[in-house]
Design a protein around this motif. Structure first.
Motif, PDB file in Angstrom:
ATOM      1  N   TYR A  35     -21.732  18.078 -29.705  1.00 60.90           N
ATOM      2  CA  TYR A  35     -23.104  17.919 -30.167  1.00 60.90           C
ATOM      3  C   TYR A  35     -23.163  18.240 -31.655  1.00 60.90           C
ATOM      4  O   TYR A  35     -22.424  19.088 -32.161  1.00 60.90           O
ATOM      5  N   GLN A  37     -25.827  19.599 -34.559  1.00 61.39           N
ATOM      6  CA  GLN A  37     -27.131  20.209 -34.779  1.00 61.39           C
ATOM      7  C   GLN A  37     -27.390  20.342 -36.271  1.00 61.39           C
ATOM      8  O   GLN A  37     -26.726  21.131 -36.953  1.00 61.39           O
ATOM      9  N   GLY A  40     -33.012  22.820 -38.275  1.00 59.07           N
ATOM     10  CA  GLY A  40     -34.378  22.575 -37.847  1.00 59.07           C
ATOM     11  C   GLY A  40     -34.518  21.614 -36.680  1.00 59.07           C
ATOM     12  O   GLY A  40     -35.639  21.310 -36.267  1.00 59.07           O
ATOM     13  N   GLN A  41     -33.391  21.152 -36.170  1.00 60.06           N
ATOM     14  CA  GLN A  41     -33.419  20.210 -35.050  1.00 60.06           C
ATOM     15  C   GLN A  41     -32.624  20.754 -33.868  1.00 60.06           C
ATOM     16  O   GLN A  41     -31.844  21.692 -34.009  1.00 60.06           O
ATOM     17  N   GLY A  42     -32.832  20.131 -32.713  1.00 63.72           N
ATOM     18  CA  GLY A  42     -32.024  20.486 -31.563  1.00 63.72           C
ATOM     19  C   GLY A  42     -30.687  19.767 -31.606  1.00 63.72           C
ATOM     20  O   GLY A  42     -30.505  18.806 -32.346  1.00 63.72           O
ATOM     21  N   PRO A  43     -29.728  20.221 -30.817  1.00 62.90           N
ATOM     22  CA  PRO A  43     -28.422  19.562 -30.765  1.00 62.90           C
ATOM     23  C   PRO A  43     -28.554  18.105 -30.315  1.00 62.90           C
ATOM     24  O   PRO A  43     -29.362  17.788 -29.441  1.00 62.90           O
ATOM     25  N   PHE A  45     -26.390  14.768 -28.888  1.00 60.64           N
ATOM     26  CA  PHE A  45     -25.174  14.405 -28.171  1.00 60.64           C
ATOM     27  C   PHE A  45     -24.335  13.417 -28.971  1.00 60.64           C
ATOM     28  O   PHE A  45     -24.845  12.417 -29.475  1.00 60.64           O
ATOM     29  N   LEU A  88     -24.084  21.835 -37.929  1.00 60.61           N
ATOM     30  CA  LEU A  88     -23.317  22.676 -37.013  1.00 60.61           C
ATOM     31  C   LEU A  88     -22.821  21.783 -35.878  1.00 60.61           C
ATOM     32  O   LEU A  88     -23.618  21.114 -35.229  1.00 60.61           O
ATOM     33  N   LEU A  90     -21.219  21.554 -32.318  1.00 61.24           N
ATOM     34  CA  LEU A  90     -21.081  22.386 -31.129  1.00 61.24           C
ATOM     35  C   LEU A  90     -20.236  21.683 -30.086  1.00 61.24           C
ATOM     36  O   LEU A  90     -20.414  20.493 -29.812  1.00 61.24           O
ATOM     37  N   PHE A 105     -21.538  26.621 -24.307  1.00 65.94           N
ATOM     38  CA  PHE A 105     -21.321  26.233 -25.690  1.00 65.94           C
ATOM     39  C   PHE A 105     -20.446  27.239 -26.426  1.00 65.94           C
ATOM     40  O   PHE A 105     -20.495  28.445 -26.174  1.00 65.94           O
TER      41      PHE A 105
END
Lengths: 114, 111
Positions: A35, A37, A40-43, A45, A88, A90, A105
């Motif tokens: 993932y 990221q 300021g956002q979600g991970p 896919f 980032l 993940l 994770f």
């Protein structure tokens, strides 16, 4: 018991370079997902691998590629880096291919592209 | 195309009170919904999940409610503790084995 481990934890690259990120899943887990990221956002896919085969791919350009090895560890490769690839990254492992339950994770690899 | 949305970027709650985090989704085909908690410099940690065929799941201080007609789920934390301060992500299980995450809500529990 060791959790999901990722390396490197931090790295800095310049535009146009290539990067390889590594992930070791929890022992016994055969599925690995990646993932991205951004701040300021979600991970988001990127890929899922199960038993060394790609089982899912997100909406990312072909500059992103991955593979899974016989020991179930995985690598994510990004070519021709752009500033927007700073994020980032993940890695997550799980027992099953279908996400009916939890993903485990790692702490992530923080990539900065200058 | 944001299929999972968390419209509140932050929430501040007094210790001992209830924390309610909300999440909306657009795709009625999702099978499972999950909540993850993330501390700084750590990866997300699974908290609780709910199947699309249920409307409530409880685990200790954490309860998730699912309202399919409204395409809305919420996470209740009772009582809230300072250690609950973190970013909370809701996620939906989609096709191809992927999770679709919301933007996250930063919860701050004040002593």
């Amino acid at each position: 018991d060791a959790g999901v481990t990722q390396s490197p934890t931090h790295l800095i690259k310049t535009r146009g370079q290539q990067v390889t990120l590594r992930c070791s899943p929890i022992s016994g887990h055969k599925s690995v997902s990646w993932y991205q990221q951004v701040l300021g956002q979600g991970p988001q896919f990127i890929f899922q691998y199960y038993e060394k085969e790609e089982r899912g791919r997100g909406n990312f350009p072909d500059r992103f590629s991955a593979r899974q090895f016989p020991n179930y560890s995985s690598e994510l490769n990004v070519n021709a880096l752009l500033l927007g690839d700073s994020a980032l990254y993940l890695c997550a492992s799980s027992l099953l291919t279908v996400n009916t339950g939890e993903l485990f994770f790692g702490e992530g690899s923080r990539l900065t592209v200058l | 195309d944001q299929q999972v949305k968390q419209n509140s970027p932050s929430l501040s709650v007094q210790e001992g009170r209830i924390s309610i985090l909300n999440c909306d989704y657009t795709n009625s085909m999702f099978d499972y919904f999950l909540w993850y908690k993330k501390y700084p410099a750590e990866g997300p940690t699974f908290l609780i999940s709910i199947s699309s065929i249920k409307d409530k799941n409880e685990d200790g201080r954490f309860t998730v409610f699912l309202n399919k007609s409204a395409k809305h789920l919420s996470l209740h934390i009772v009582p809230s503790q300072p250690g609950d301060s973190a970013v909370y992500f809701c996620a939906a299980s989609g096709q191809g084995g992927k999770l679709i995450f919301g933007q996250g809500t930063e919860l701050s529990v004040k002593p």
